[in-house]
Design an enzyme around this catalytic site. Sequence first.
Site, PDB file in Angstrom:
ATOM      1  N   LYS A   1       0.909   4.175  -2.864  1.00  0.00           N
ATOM      2  CA  LYS A   1       0.554   5.558  -2.554  1.00  0.00           C
ATOM      3  C   LYS A   1       1.728   6.507  -2.789  1.00  0.00           C
ATOM      4  CE  LYS A   1      -3.758   5.050  -1.393  1.00  0.00           C
ATOM      5  NZ  LYS A   1      -4.829   5.659  -2.211  1.00  0.00           N
TER       6      LYS A   1
ATOM      7  N   TYR B   1       0.838  -1.204   0.000  1.00  0.00           N
ATOM      8  CA  TYR B   1       0.000   0.000   0.000  1.00  0.00           C
ATOM      9  C   TYR B   1       0.874   1.256   0.000  1.00  0.00           C
ATOM     10  CZ  TYR B   1      -3.708   3.172   1.665  1.00  0.00           C
ATOM     11  OH  TYR B   1      -4.610   4.206   1.806  1.00  0.00           O
TER      12      TYR B   1
END
Length: 239
Positions: free
Chosen positions: A151, A147
């Site tokens: 991002k 993640y």
Amino acid sequence: MTIALVTGATGGLGPAIARALSADGATVYVHFRRNEAAATALCAELDGAEPIGFDVRDSQAVQAAIRTITDAHGQLDLLVNNAGVVADGPMAMLDDASLTDVIDTNLTGTFKVCRAAARAMMGKRSGCIINISSVAGIRASPYQANYSAAKAGLLGLSRTMARELGSKGIRVNTVIPGLIRAGMGARVDQRHADAVLERVPLGTLGEAEDVAAAVVFLASDGARYISGAELTVDGGLCT
């Protein structure tokens, strides 16, 4: 009338973003991948909103969705990329599927939607793209290596798009939420949330509406000279 598409509009921060844009006068396309019922219910709250279903990982489906919008209105003015998934765990134990699903949805999927939207906006030489990143993309986020990488990638993507598309009249900015009650704050272990909260100068979790307000501002005429910016909504966590 602003024609807006909000991806990932049925969960996490999405509903608040869709509601805020609608309240500001936009006609909002509420994106979903699986939960059509939630998208339909949200649209029922919003004046003129329409549900639109597609998988952001599927280039052809993305292109077809953008055509649906532009065929109906002749334009797409605003894209908010909020769609994302998580598959948390220790980096050394993450399997390939967990890595691929998160990267393909959160980063590659966002790229594909941006690409299709940019093509539509270039014809009008006007548009605004807002990507929703995370503080996990600018600071260590243990057990979220996939993640965090996705991002962080959004930040580089947004900066490059801002430079490339500015001459075409398209602004690109990024909103970086911190520990938000309806987002990461709703799913992380309470002990971890409490530990993070201790480092937040404002001493409280954020609300989805705080992120939505940042999106509305960056989409507004008041931000007409802002592009390539990264607006952190984190209570001072990353200060």
